[in-house]
Design a protein around this motif. Sequence first.
Motif, PDB file in Angstrom:
ATOM      1  N   ARG A   9      52.336  51.478  29.087  1.00 30.82           N
ATOM      2  CA  ARG A   9      52.763  52.692  28.388  1.00 30.82           C
ATOM      3  C   ARG A   9      51.579  53.227  27.590  1.00 30.82           C
ATOM      4  O   ARG A   9      50.858  52.458  26.946  1.00 30.82           O
ATOM      5  CB  ARG A   9      53.934  52.423  27.444  1.00 30.82           C
ATOM      6  CG  ARG A   9      55.276  52.215  28.130  1.00 30.82           C
ATOM      7  CD  ARG A   9      56.374  52.047  27.115  1.00 30.82           C
ATOM      8  NE  ARG A   9      57.679  51.856  27.715  1.00 30.82           N
ATOM      9  CZ  ARG A   9      58.529  52.842  28.008  1.00 30.82           C
ATOM     10  NH1 ARG A   9      58.187  54.101  27.727  1.00 30.82           N
ATOM     11  NH2 ARG A   9      59.704  52.573  28.540  1.00 30.82           N
ATOM     12  N   ALA A  34      55.812  57.652  22.133  1.00 29.29           N
ATOM     13  CA  ALA A  34      57.033  58.284  22.656  1.00 29.29           C
ATOM     14  C   ALA A  34      57.754  59.001  21.537  1.00 29.29           C
ATOM     15  O   ALA A  34      57.999  58.435  20.470  1.00 29.29           O
ATOM     16  CB  ALA A  34      57.938  57.236  23.288  1.00 29.29           C
ATOM     17  N   LEU A  93      63.154  61.119  22.814  1.00 32.62           N
ATOM     18  CA  LEU A  93      63.516  61.470  24.183  1.00 32.62           C
ATOM     19  C   LEU A  93      65.004  61.761  24.282  1.00 32.62           C
ATOM     20  O   LEU A  93      65.841  61.083  23.664  1.00 32.62           O
ATOM     21  CB  LEU A  93      63.150  60.334  25.144  1.00 32.62           C
ATOM     22  CG  LEU A  93      61.662  60.012  25.322  1.00 32.62           C
ATOM     23  CD1 LEU A  93      61.498  58.873  26.317  1.00 32.62           C
ATOM     24  CD2 LEU A  93      60.904  61.236  25.778  1.00 32.62           C
ATOM     25  N   ASP A 110      65.504  59.828  29.328  1.00 33.84           N
ATOM     26  CA  ASP A 110      65.291  58.379  29.347  1.00 33.84           C
ATOM     27  C   ASP A 110      65.915  57.762  30.593  1.00 33.84           C
ATOM     28  O   ASP A 110      65.310  56.916  31.263  1.00 33.84           O
ATOM     29  CB  ASP A 110      65.877  57.781  28.075  1.00 33.84           C
ATOM     30  CG  ASP A 110      65.447  56.324  27.886  1.00 33.84           C
ATOM     31  OD1 ASP A 110      64.476  55.918  28.547  1.00 33.84           O
ATOM     32  OD2 ASP A 110      66.092  55.622  27.093  1.00 33.84           O
ATOM     33  N   HIS A 125      53.129  59.285  27.449  1.00 32.16           N
ATOM     34  CA  HIS A 125      53.767  60.267  26.567  1.00 32.16           C
ATOM     35  C   HIS A 125      52.687  61.154  25.974  1.00 32.16           C
ATOM     36  O   HIS A 125      51.808  60.679  25.241  1.00 32.16           O
ATOM     37  CB  HIS A 125      54.552  59.571  25.448  1.00 32.16           C
ATOM     38  CG  HIS A 125      55.584  58.600  25.956  1.00 32.16           C
ATOM     39  ND1 HIS A 125      56.798  59.002  26.428  1.00 32.16           N
ATOM     40  CD2 HIS A 125      55.549  57.237  26.060  1.00 32.16           C
ATOM     41  CE1 HIS A 125      57.500  57.953  26.799  1.00 32.16           C
ATOM     42  NE2 HIS A 125      56.764  56.850  26.586  1.00 32.16           N
ATOM     43  N   THR A 136      56.700  63.715  29.296  1.00 29.13           N
ATOM     44  CA  THR A 136      56.518  62.310  29.674  1.00 29.13           C
ATOM     45  C   THR A 136      56.195  62.255  31.153  1.00 29.13           C
ATOM     46  O   THR A 136      56.914  62.851  31.971  1.00 29.13           O
ATOM     47  CB  THR A 136      57.782  61.493  29.375  1.00 29.13           C
ATOM     48  OG1 THR A 136      58.039  61.508  27.968  1.00 29.13           O
ATOM     49  CG2 THR A 136      57.611  60.056  29.849  1.00 29.13           C
ATOM     50  N   ASP A 192      60.477  66.084  27.260  1.00 28.17           N
ATOM     51  CA  ASP A 192      61.125  65.151  26.336  1.00 28.17           C
ATOM     52  C   ASP A 192      62.527  65.609  25.958  1.00 28.17           C
ATOM     53  O   ASP A 192      63.408  64.788  25.683  1.00 28.17           O
ATOM     54  CB  ASP A 192      60.277  64.997  25.065  1.00 28.17           C
ATOM     55  CG  ASP A 192      59.006  64.210  25.352  1.00 28.17           C
ATOM     56  OD1 ASP A 192      58.896  63.647  26.470  1.00 28.17           O
ATOM     57  OD2 ASP A 192      58.121  64.166  24.471  1.00 28.17           O
TER      58      ASP A 192
END
Length: 558
Positions: A294, A298, A301, A306, A335, A340, A403
């Motif tokens: 990752r 983030a 979201l 998600d 992110h 994303t 997002d």
Amino acid sequence: MRTPRALVARGTGPAVRDAALWAALAGAGVFAYRERVAEASPVLGLVLPLSILAVAVPGSRKRPGAAVFLANAVCALGLAEPAETASPYLAALAVLTYLLGVRSARTGAALLLFGACTAVDLALCALLGVGPVYWFYTVSMIPSALLLPWLAGRYRQARLALVRGGWERARGLEQRQRFVAEQARLRERTRIAADMHDSLGHELSLIALRAGALELSPTLSGQDRADLAVLRAAVSDAVGHLRDTIGVVRDGSDGPGGSGGYGPHGDPTASSVEPVEELVARARESGVTVDLRREGQAGALSPLVDRTAYRVVQESLTNAIKHAPGAAVRVRIVHQGARTEVRVANSAPSAGPSPVPVPAPAGAPASGHRGLTGLRERVRLIGGTLHAAPRRGGFEVLATLPDQVAPRRPGTAEELLEETGTGSESGRRLAAARRSTRRRFAVAVAAPAGLGLLLLGSAAYLAHQLTACVLRPADFAALRTGQERTELAPLLPDRDFRYVPDAVKALPAPPGTVCAYYRSSGSLLDQADVYRLCYSGSRLTAKDVLPSRPLTTSGDEA
């Protein structure tokens, strides 16, 4: 089942209403006839009009134009009846003309009918040589009774059409609502089927992979390996049966959301899935080489985003296990900003023997290629993009997701127009009905104004005709028999009275003379006596005072 009494009531309803209307219209004629019974003809004043109305009133249901023509004929009978100036059946003409406007939508035919009625009335006036009051009645009262009620009837017809159109639109919306509800149920069933395909297919693939790994274990006996082979084959068959079953369900119910995805307003509980880390960990336990990374922080979201990211990774891992056994898989979740990026790439499959049977290549008709198709639709519905293509001997799936999901998904302009009614057939018909209603209302306002001007013009012309031929009583008394026309010219009006009643003209005059008539008063409301001047050549021979409705013959010679 309707009772005989209900059938009788239903069958006699129109007849009863027509009889009541005829009785109401005939009542005016009977009342007027009683007022002039001593001097009116019973045939022309009562029997014939009521008989014609008895045919016209029920006939207006199927032939409203013919009924109006018959009612106009009844009014025209008043021109041939010397005892009355205006027909008492003018109200009947107005009522039947109103019914014509309500029951018939043929504008051109109605205008031709009115023109024919007016032409017949004017020709009858000319044929009978009626007085100016009758001409005024013909050119003003009868056209008013023809046109104004007809315009009111057309406005009523437009209102009824608008109401009917509104109810039809409401009925259509109800049917559309039921259709939308049914489609929602079908989409939900398809979504469940897609989730079964994504989740259960993934689990079965992992089971088959574990069974294949156990089959190669050196500690197992031959019977154990045979049993594991049978188990692995059974799991592979189950995966194929599951794919075929899901294909049948989705082929019959695919729509805008038919891929099993959620719309932008999907179930908020849809995020109740395990994290991507747990999914990758279970894949590793099954023997798949997976690297997860990752990058970036983030943000908040959306639950739907998600869940979609989870589905992208899950479907990519499942495809890698099925189509590239033994390949290493790299998962990158980045992110950045308000978006994303999920990238899943696998290397080329290993060259060694595969513990799991390799299905048909991706995109082949046998496999159906349902997973990526549904995944692409799911990503599109939330405003993202998905690309899937071979890369460096392997395969890569790249999904770019927002997002937060926008309130409206792209590509819903037509649906929005359909929901609001703008651009739809029912919306266009409703707008046309409204325009027609406004236009008819404007005509209904403008027509009375035009007829009012016509009435004023006709009244002014009638007043001029009756006042320009007035010989004052003092001037009449100053006239002497034996005088020449040139001597009398200063005392006489510019024109003589041309609309003398036939009964007055029939009174005897001196033989061999030519007579001219003048009114004794300019009043338009009262009956005025008629002055008669008779000439022999250019010399005044006799002068008389004649009542407008003489009962006896009278003459006065000076």
